[in-house]
Write a protein that holds these residues in place. Sequence first.
Motif, PDB file in Angstrom:
ATOM      1  N   ASN A   1       7.471  13.425   8.660  1.00 21.23           N
ATOM      2  CA  ASN A   1       7.504  14.224   8.081  1.00 21.23           C
ATOM      3  C   ASN A   1       6.866  15.408   9.690  1.00 21.23           C
ATOM      4  O   ASN A   1       7.783  17.091   9.956  1.00 21.23           O
ATOM      5  N   LYS A   2       5.960  15.563   9.734  1.00 19.24           N
ATOM      6  CA  LYS A   2       5.093  16.431  10.792  1.00 19.24           C
ATOM      7  C   LYS A   2       5.403  16.466  12.403  1.00 19.24           C
ATOM      8  O   LYS A   2       6.061  17.550  12.654  1.00 19.24           O
ATOM      9  N   MET A   3       5.347  15.321  12.122  1.00 17.87           N
ATOM     10  CA  MET A   3       6.193  14.950  13.638  1.00 17.87           C
ATOM     11  C   MET A   3       7.776  15.495  13.677  1.00 17.87           C
ATOM     12  O   MET A   3       8.264  16.147  14.745  1.00 17.87           O
ATOM     13  N   THR A   4       8.980  15.339  12.850  1.00 20.27           N
ATOM     14  CA  THR A   4      10.125  16.178  12.895  1.00 20.27           C
ATOM     15  C   THR A   4       9.807  17.797  12.713  1.00 20.27           C
ATOM     16  O   THR A   4      10.515  18.221  13.714  1.00 20.27           O
ATOM     17  N   ALA A   5       9.014  18.626  11.504  1.00 20.11           N
ATOM     18  CA  ALA A   5       8.939  19.827  12.419  1.00 20.11           C
ATOM     19  C   ALA A   5       8.222  20.158  13.618  1.00 20.11           C
ATOM     20  O   ALA A   5       8.725  21.412  14.426  1.00 20.11           O
TER      21      ALA A   5
ATOM     22  N   SER B   1      13.389   5.687  13.741  1.00 15.07           N
ATOM     23  CA  SER B   1      14.012   4.119  13.938  1.00 15.07           C
ATOM     24  C   SER B   1      12.469   3.495  12.854  1.00 15.07           C
ATOM     25  O   SER B   1      13.003   2.273  12.848  1.00 15.07           O
ATOM     26  N   ILE B   2      11.709   4.159  12.416  1.00 19.04           N
ATOM     27  CA  ILE B   2      10.743   3.366  12.598  1.00 19.04           C
ATOM     28  C   ILE B   2      10.841   3.075  10.614  1.00 19.04           C
ATOM     29  O   ILE B   2      11.612   3.743  10.604  1.00 19.04           O
TER      30      ILE B   2
ATOM     31  N   GLN C   1       3.170   7.216   6.072  1.00 25.63           N
ATOM     32  CA  GLN C   1       3.802   7.371   7.121  1.00 25.63           C
ATOM     33  C   GLN C   1       5.074   8.382   7.270  1.00 25.63           C
ATOM     34  O   GLN C   1       5.332   9.278   8.057  1.00 25.63           O
ATOM     35  N   ILE C   2       5.819   8.498   5.883  1.00 32.73           N
ATOM     36  CA  ILE C   2       6.196   8.844   5.893  1.00 32.73           C
ATOM     37  C   ILE C   2       5.824  10.827   6.306  1.00 32.73           C
ATOM     38  O   ILE C   2       6.314  11.626   6.638  1.00 32.73           O
TER      39      ILE C   2
ATOM     40  N   ASP D   1       0.678  -1.429   0.243  1.00 24.70           N
ATOM     41  CA  ASP D   1      -0.207   0.070  -0.169  1.00 24.70           C
ATOM     42  C   ASP D   1       1.169   1.743  -0.496  1.00 24.70           C
ATOM     43  O   ASP D   1       1.183   2.023   1.021  1.00 24.70           O
ATOM     44  N   ASP D   2       1.159   1.671  -1.065  1.00 30.01           N
ATOM     45  CA  ASP D   2       1.976   2.738  -1.274  1.00 30.01           C
ATOM     46  C   ASP D   2       1.398   4.636  -0.582  1.00 30.01           C
ATOM     47  O   ASP D   2       2.028   5.065  -0.047  1.00 30.01           O
ATOM     48  N   SER D   3       0.772   3.916  -0.294  1.00 28.77           N
ATOM     49  CA  SER D   3      -0.633   5.408  -0.360  1.00 28.77           C
ATOM     50  C   SER D   3       0.004   5.046   1.481  1.00 28.77           C
ATOM     51  O   SER D   3       0.454   6.647   2.392  1.00 28.77           O
ATOM     52  N   ALA D   4      -0.160   4.551   2.644  1.00 31.55           N
ATOM     53  CA  ALA D   4       0.023   3.990   3.443  1.00 31.55           C
ATOM     54  C   ALA D   4       1.590   4.415   3.963  1.00 31.55           C
ATOM     55  O   ALA D   4       1.872   5.224   4.840  1.00 31.55           O
TER      56      ALA D   4
END
Length: 127
Positions: A54-58, A126-127, A49-50, A42-45
């Motif tokens: 990115n949001k968590m990194t921001a 690590s994800i 996740q990416i 599932d490419d959308s999953a």
Amino acid sequence: MEKKTKRLWIRLSPEEEALFKRKAARYTTISAMVRDAVKQFDDSATVGQIDALNKMTALYVKFQQDLSWLGGNFNQTMKRANELAIGQELTPQFFEQVLYPQITEIQKLINSIKREQHDIAKRLTSI
């Protein structure tokens, strides 16, 4: 069942070939395993996740900046309280009994937040 008329060629190392064969053991053919894997992928999953990463990194960067700003203000406040105590504009008793315990708790909280933030960042990477 639809007739399979198209052929794809891929190059594999001996280790990859062995891995494919091990993974395909419960399938009738390696091709069947690959088709099943592609259907399940599932490419959308992955994109989701990416995006979440990115949001968590921001958020992590923002909180890190906020904590740095808070820490700077905290240090300035401590310096000023010490100056007032030395100049006897703030009694040492008030500083020791009222301010210092509160400052110690705030410092512990800031350090705890930083540790938690660091732990979250390690798990995210690590994800």
